[in-house]
Design a protein around this motif. Structure first.
Motif, PDB file in Angstrom:
ATOM      1  N   ILE A 100       0.852  -1.210  -0.024  1.00 21.24           N
ATOM      2  CA  ILE A 100       0.035   0.052   0.084  1.00 21.24           C
ATOM      3  C   ILE A 100       0.740   1.209   0.006  1.00 21.24           C
ATOM      4  O   ILE A 100       1.781   1.344   0.749  1.00 21.24           O
ATOM      5  N   ASP A 101       0.411   2.322  -0.861  1.00 20.40           N
ATOM      6  CA  ASP A 101       1.152   3.626  -0.855  1.00 20.40           C
ATOM      7  C   ASP A 101      -0.134   4.647  -0.875  1.00 20.40           C
ATOM      8  O   ASP A 101      -1.117   4.095  -1.419  1.00 20.40           O
ATOM      9  N   THR A 127      -1.583  -4.789  -4.928  1.00 20.76           N
ATOM     10  CA  THR A 127      -1.283  -3.357  -4.566  1.00 20.76           C
ATOM     11  C   THR A 127      -2.616  -2.488  -4.401  1.00 20.76           C
ATOM     12  O   THR A 127      -3.415  -2.573  -4.973  1.00 20.76           O
ATOM     13  N   ALA A 128      -2.382  -1.480  -3.555  1.00 16.14           N
ATOM     14  CA  ALA A 128      -3.596  -0.515  -3.460  1.00 16.14           C
ATOM     15  C   ALA A 128      -2.900   0.885  -3.165  1.00 16.14           C
ATOM     16  O   ALA A 128      -1.752   1.038  -2.502  1.00 16.14           O
ATOM     17  N   VAL A 129      -3.754   2.060  -3.442  1.00  9.54           N
ATOM     18  CA  VAL A 129      -3.184   3.118  -3.425  1.00  9.54           C
ATOM     19  C   VAL A 129      -4.648   4.016  -3.202  1.00  9.54           C
ATOM     20  O   VAL A 129      -5.402   3.791  -3.611  1.00  9.54           O
ATOM     21  N   LEU A 130      -4.453   5.289  -2.600  1.00  9.00           N
ATOM     22  CA  LEU A 130      -5.602   6.126  -2.397  1.00  9.00           C
ATOM     23  C   LEU A 130      -5.755   6.937  -3.539  1.00  9.00           C
ATOM     24  O   LEU A 130      -6.955   7.033  -4.342  1.00  9.00           O
ATOM     25  N   VAL A 131      -4.486   7.457  -4.296  1.00  7.45           N
ATOM     26  CA  VAL A 131      -4.832   8.322  -5.577  1.00  7.45           C
ATOM     27  C   VAL A 131      -3.795   7.570  -6.396  1.00  7.45           C
ATOM     28  O   VAL A 131      -2.679   7.322  -6.333  1.00  7.45           O
ATOM     29  N   ASN A 132      -4.445   7.395  -7.774  1.00  6.50           N
ATOM     30  CA  ASN A 132      -3.732   6.988  -8.860  1.00  6.50           C
ATOM     31  C   ASN A 132      -3.553   8.057  -9.907  1.00  6.50           C
ATOM     32  O   ASN A 132      -4.423   8.603 -10.508  1.00  6.50           O
ATOM     33  N   ARG A 133      -2.375   8.613 -10.187  1.00  8.08           N
ATOM     34  CA  ARG A 133      -2.241   9.892 -10.831  1.00  8.08           C
ATOM     35  C   ARG A 133      -2.183   9.563 -12.323  1.00  8.08           C
ATOM     36  O   ARG A 133      -2.069  10.528 -13.233  1.00  8.08           O
ATOM     37  N   ASN A 134      -1.901   8.411 -12.794  1.00  3.68           N
ATOM     38  CA  ASN A 134      -1.897   8.008 -14.327  1.00  3.68           C
ATOM     39  C   ASN A 134      -0.742   8.719 -14.896  1.00  3.68           C
ATOM     40  O   ASN A 134      -0.828   9.082 -16.069  1.00  3.68           O
ATOM     41  N   HIS A 135       0.244   8.949 -14.236  1.00  8.46           N
ATOM     42  CA  HIS A 135       1.642   9.248 -15.161  1.00  8.46           C
ATOM     43  C   HIS A 135       2.622   8.357 -14.796  1.00  8.46           C
ATOM     44  O   HIS A 135       3.832   8.646 -14.519  1.00  8.46           O
ATOM     45  N   LYS A 136       2.416   7.231 -15.129  1.00  5.27           N
ATOM     46  CA  LYS A 136       3.387   6.102 -14.939  1.00  5.27           C
ATOM     47  C   LYS A 136       4.343   6.169 -15.915  1.00  5.27           C
ATOM     48  O   LYS A 136       4.272   6.064 -17.085  1.00  5.27           O
ATOM     49  N   LYS A 137       5.904   5.585 -15.187  1.00  9.81           N
ATOM     50  CA  LYS A 137       6.988   5.640 -16.184  1.00  9.81           C
ATOM     51  C   LYS A 137       7.152   3.953 -16.189  1.00  9.81           C
ATOM     52  O   LYS A 137       7.962   3.642 -17.102  1.00  9.81           O
ATOM     53  N   TYR A 138       6.521   3.428 -15.052  1.00 11.56           N
ATOM     54  CA  TYR A 138       7.138   1.988 -15.113  1.00 11.56           C
ATOM     55  C   TYR A 138       5.445   1.265 -15.202  1.00 11.56           C
ATOM     56  O   TYR A 138       4.675   1.810 -14.928  1.00 11.56           O
ATOM     57  N   PRO A 139       5.530  -0.118 -16.062  1.00 13.76           N
ATOM     58  CA  PRO A 139       4.451  -0.828 -15.959  1.00 13.76           C
ATOM     59  C   PRO A 139       3.840  -1.453 -14.576  1.00 13.76           C
ATOM     60  O   PRO A 139       3.978  -2.331 -14.562  1.00 13.76           O
ATOM     61  N   VAL A 140       3.471  -0.489 -13.657  1.00 18.25           N
ATOM     62  CA  VAL A 140       2.988  -1.154 -12.420  1.00 18.25           C
ATOM     63  C   VAL A 140       1.600  -0.579 -12.306  1.00 18.25           C
ATOM     64  O   VAL A 140       1.333   0.767 -12.827  1.00 18.25           O
ATOM     65  N   LYS A 141       0.853  -1.281 -11.616  1.00 11.32           N
ATOM     66  CA  LYS A 141      -0.674  -0.819 -11.497  1.00 11.32           C
ATOM     67  C   LYS A 141      -1.317  -0.989 -10.124  1.00 11.32           C
ATOM     68  O   LYS A 141      -0.531  -1.837  -9.430  1.00 11.32           O
ATOM     69  N   ALA A 142      -2.250  -0.281  -9.751  1.00  8.62           N
ATOM     70  CA  ALA A 142      -2.735  -0.532  -8.385  1.00  8.62           C
ATOM     71  C   ALA A 142      -4.051  -1.385  -8.537  1.00  8.62           C
ATOM     72  O   ALA A 142      -4.954  -1.154  -9.331  1.00  8.62           O
TER      73      ALA A 142
END
Length: 171
Positions: A100-101, A127-142
């Motif tokens: 979690i982040d 994985t879990a996040v409160l806010v996903n900003r959609n600016h990923k430089k790596y192929p990781v998802k919540a």
């Protein structure tokens, strides 16, 4: 701790809305782990861990799962340095774990934390996040997210855990 300057900062999520997101994420985590007896909730220090604590408390209330909290220490300026955790590897090996982040920005912190846990055999890993900003430089998802938010690169999302209230705002 970050102090909110309401004159120039836009509130994205109020404390009530954050609590609703935490409740929904906790139920989603329980639903995906309903056949487990124990789950490890691993929060990335500092704000990710504070968010993980809130999810852990709610999971304890809504489920019979044994909840073990784990603090993940990562140097966000140099994420390639060794990552440490408050639990030993034996304590989370072959168990279900949710990393979690608070905010998923570029994905750098999350991808290096994921890499750390991939070196240990786990039963299930989400994985879990409160806010996903959609600016990923790596192929990781919540797998579980409170809100997806399209922002400009120059804008910053801040999660403030102050006085038992959580507020998310954009600066």
């Amino acid at each position: 701790m970050n102090t909110i300057n309401t004159s120039s900062d836009a509130i994205i999520l109020t404390n009530l809305q954050v609590e609703q997101k935490i409740r929904r994420i906790a139920f989603q985590i329980y639903e995906s782990n309903s056949n487990e007896t124990e789950i490890i909730i691993a929060g990335i220090a500092e704000n990710g861990y504070l968010f993980a604590e809130k999810i852990g408390v709610l999971l304890s209330e809504i489920s019979p799962l044994k909840i073990s909290l784990c603090k993940v220490f990562i140097d966000k300026k140099n994420p390639r340095t060794p990552i440490t955790t408050s639990l030993t590897v034996a304590e989370y090996q072959n168990k279900s774990l949710v990393l979690i982040d608070d905010v998923l920005n570029s994905g750098t912190t999350l991808i290096y934390a994921v890499k750390h846990f991939l070196e240990v055999p786990l039963k299930r890993f989400k994985t879990a996040v409160l806010v996903n900003r959609n600016h990923k430089k790596y192929p990781v998802k919540a797998d579980f997210k409170g809100i997806s938010l399209s922002t400009s690169i120059k804008e910053h999302v801040v999660v403030s855990f102050e006085n038992a209230k959580t507020v998310v705002y954009l600066t």
